[in-house]
Design an enzyme around this catalytic site. Structure first.
Site, PDB file in Angstrom:
ATOM      1  N   ALA A  21       0.813  -1.215   0.000  1.00 58.14           N
ATOM      2  CA  ALA A  21       0.000   0.000   0.000  1.00 58.14           C
ATOM      3  C   ALA A  21       0.849   1.269   0.000  1.00 58.14           C
ATOM      4  CB  ALA A  21      -0.947  -0.004   1.199  1.00 58.14           C
ATOM      5  N   THR A  22       2.017   1.229   0.622  1.00 57.68           N
ATOM      6  CA  THR A  22       2.863   2.433   0.629  1.00 57.68           C
ATOM      7  C   THR A  22       3.263   2.809  -0.795  1.00 57.68           C
ATOM      8  OG1 THR A  22       3.723   2.118   2.871  1.00 57.68           O
ATOM      9  CG2 THR A  22       5.099   3.360   1.347  1.00 57.68           C
TER      10      THR A  22
ATOM     11  N   GLN B 181      -6.709  -0.963   5.085  1.00 56.62           N
ATOM     12  CA  GLN B 181      -7.389  -1.502   6.260  1.00 56.62           C
ATOM     13  C   GLN B 181      -8.841  -1.864   5.975  1.00 56.62           C
ATOM     14  OE1 GLN B 181      -5.863  -2.170   9.055  1.00 56.62           O
ATOM     15  NE2 GLN B 181      -3.946  -1.039   8.849  1.00 56.62           N
TER      16      GLN B 181
ATOM     17  N   SER C 291      -3.233  -3.680   0.311  1.00 56.73           N
ATOM     18  CA  SER C 291      -2.051  -4.312   0.908  1.00 56.73           C
ATOM     19  C   SER C 291      -2.329  -5.777   1.179  1.00 56.73           C
ATOM     20  CB  SER C 291      -1.672  -3.609   2.216  1.00 56.73           C
ATOM     21  OG  SER C 291      -0.632  -4.297   2.870  1.00 56.73           O
TER      22      SER C 291
ATOM     23  N   HIS D  38      -0.640  -8.005   3.227  1.00 54.76           N
ATOM     24  CA  HIS D  38      -0.480  -8.535   4.585  1.00 54.76           C
ATOM     25  C   HIS D  38      -1.500  -7.975   5.570  1.00 54.76           C
ATOM     26  CE1 HIS D  38       1.674  -5.204   6.829  1.00 54.76           C
ATOM     27  NE2 HIS D  38       1.792  -4.766   5.598  1.00 54.76           N
TER      28      HIS D  38
ATOM     29  N   CYS E 244       4.055   2.104  11.654  1.00 57.11           N
ATOM     30  CA  CYS E 244       4.958   2.918  10.835  1.00 57.11           C
ATOM     31  C   CYS E 244       5.500   4.127  11.580  1.00 57.11           C
ATOM     32  CB  CYS E 244       4.227   3.374   9.572  1.00 57.11           C
ATOM     33  SG  CYS E 244       3.691   2.010   8.533  1.00 57.11           S
TER      34      CYS E 244
END
Length: 494
Positions: free
Chosen positions: A128-129, A236, A256, A258, A385
């Site tokens: 996602a980052t 999320q 994302s 994970h 993070c």
């Protein structure tokens, strides 16, 4: 014991037949089995010592917003592409490449199916980052000649805020919207912030610290009406709450692996084709992924992401029911036994908050001290993070939570089921307007697909015990119990 002996015999037979390069590895396994077969002489042999902390064993995992355990069904899907079907999916001249390419395209279909998209709209990334960076910087750079303004909120993930600051430093105007006391943005303020030169609005679907859900459909409709692209960080949300891009006007969406019981190091960016969204590639190379994300696609990881999305589609209703049940059990257990506990974020889990994220603030308790006391429970005081920082949560401060309360909040995560929660809800931390003192007292509990009632009960018991212990040592708590209003006291400085 018989199982250990049988395993040892099997390894011994394998070692005699194995190639020399494999024999050393088998011998290591043999030594490990022998060690497990022998009874422990030391009662403390199961203890774990790490980071200067001695644990009696692996703690109960309640930090699902940081990462989720991989679903065994996902691992099963990945294993063949780690061993036998190892081809490069971009090799077009032989079987190994073809079968890997087919696996990647199947995964693309699985991801698209979960969010109601066309497979051609799915771009695989490292997570996602990267997806957030690609969406924000890519759109801004492509339309920079005509549009130099973007809008986001004060409670976004750090990678979104840092991407916005990156553009600011290079001449773009950025509007950071405040949030209401429950963490949701004000649609009127968003409408007022939009300008003729606004290129993009980026608002998170589900907040990683307090679980608040933003009104994606309303935001998307407003952006579509004003001809502004809408990006949402849905790391999320995807796989946990329904997200349908076919009926919701979302132009770009970050995913994302994970965060939805898949592997780490893989994610995706949804890029709408009609109306078409254009973005500038952020990485140069072989032109993979429609030229937007160069680099060899990691077949096994992508297969894992696809499998995780397929499992999520099958399990979402059951997961939601399970999570809501555990969330209610957790909150009732803690708030029923302790005074001065605040739920950060909205109370309504049916529409406004993801129930798997329970962020609580404990008055007159320092959050980090509480976490250190809860050694047998893996929880956090905010985003993984930004966990290296001792500053109170910027999300809680945006809510208006007092700084001390933002430092005493704990985030808990739950999974599976349908629930109705009835607890006191007050502003979360920082951006929500949580009072400054309360911003230091927050703990985030995360409940997930594999969390059990026994684990929640243990978390409740340990939390109540340690909060009471810490308050017994707090002169402020003693003064409050005696009816003293701390705000009326004039403290002397030394």
């Amino acid at each position: 014991m018989a199982l250990f002996r049988a395993s040892e015999q099997l390894l011994a037979n394998s070692a005699r037949k194995a190639a020399p390069w494999l024999q050393s590895g088998i011998q290591i396994l043999q030594r490990g089995l022998s060690a497990q077969a022998e009874p422990a002489e030391d009662e403390d042999s199961g203890a774990i010592e790490m980071k200067g902390i001695r644990l009696r064993g692996a703690p109960i995992y309640l930090d699902m917003q940081a990462t989720t355990p991989m679903d065994p069904r996902v691992l099963d899907a990945m294993l063949p592409y780690m061993v036998d079907q190892f081809g490069n999916p971009h090799s077009r001249t032989h079987l190994y490449g073809w079968e890997s390419e087919n696996a990647v395209e199947k995964a693309r279909q699985q991801v698209a199916s979960l969010i109601g998209a066309d497979p051609k709209e799915i771009i695989f990334t490292s997570g996602a980052t990267e997806s957030n960076n690609m969406a924000i910087k890519g759109v801004a750079n492509f339309y920079k000649d005509k549009k130099r303004h973007i809008v986001t909120s004060q409670t976004e993930h750090k990678c979104v805020l840092d991407s916005a600051r990156y553009l600011q430093q290079r001449g773009w105007d950025v509007t950071y919207l405040p949030v209401r006391s429950d963490g949701r943005i004000d649609l009127g303020q968003l409408a007022d912030a939009l300008r003729p030169d606004t290129a993009l609005v980026s608002i998170m679907a589900v907040n990683n610290e307090i679980g608040v859900r933003q009104p994606l459909a309303e935001i998307g409709a407003l952006c579509r009406e004003r001809k502004v692209f809408f990006h949402t960080d849905a790391a999320q949300a995807v796989g946990k709450v329904p997200v349908d891009t076919s009926s919701t006007p979302i132009d770009l969406m970050s995913i994302s692996g994970h965060k939805l019981y898949g592997p780490k190091g893989v994610g995706a960016l949804y890029v709408r084709r009609r109306p078409r969204v254009r973005l500038e590639a952020q990485m140069s190379g072989g032109g993979q992924e429609r030229g937007l994300r160069s680099g060899t696609v990691p077949t096994a990881a992508v297969v894992g992401l696809g499998a995780a999305c397929e499992v999520a589609a099958q399990e979402m209703a059951a997961d939601h029911a399970h999570i809501c049940k555990l969330e209610q059990r957790l909150r009732d257990g803690i708030m029923g036994q302790l005074q001065g506990v605040v739920l950060n974020g909205p109370e309504d889990v049916a529409r406004h908050r993801y129930p798997g994220n329970v962020n609580l603030s404990f008055a007159y308790v320092e959050g980090e001290s509480l976490i250190m006391g809860l050694k047998d429970i893996a929880v956090s005081s905010g985003s993984a993070c930004t966990s290296a920082s001792l500053e109170p949560s910027y999300v809680l401060r945006a809510l208006g939570v007092e700084e001390d309360m933002a430092h005493t909040s704990i985030r808990c995560v739950a999974a599976r089921g349908k629930c109705k929660c009835n607890s006191v809800s007050t502003p979360a931390s920082g951006a929500l307007g949580v009072e400054e003192d309360m911003a230091h007292t927050s703990i985030r509990y995360g409940i997930g697909r594999f969390t059990t009632e026994e684990e929640v009960d243990a978390a409740v018991a340990q939390t109540v015990s340690h909060v009471n212990k810490l308050r017994e040592m707090s002169p402020l708590w003693e003064m409050v119990q005696e009816g003293i209003d701390l705000k009326t006291i004039q403290w002397s400085q030394h």
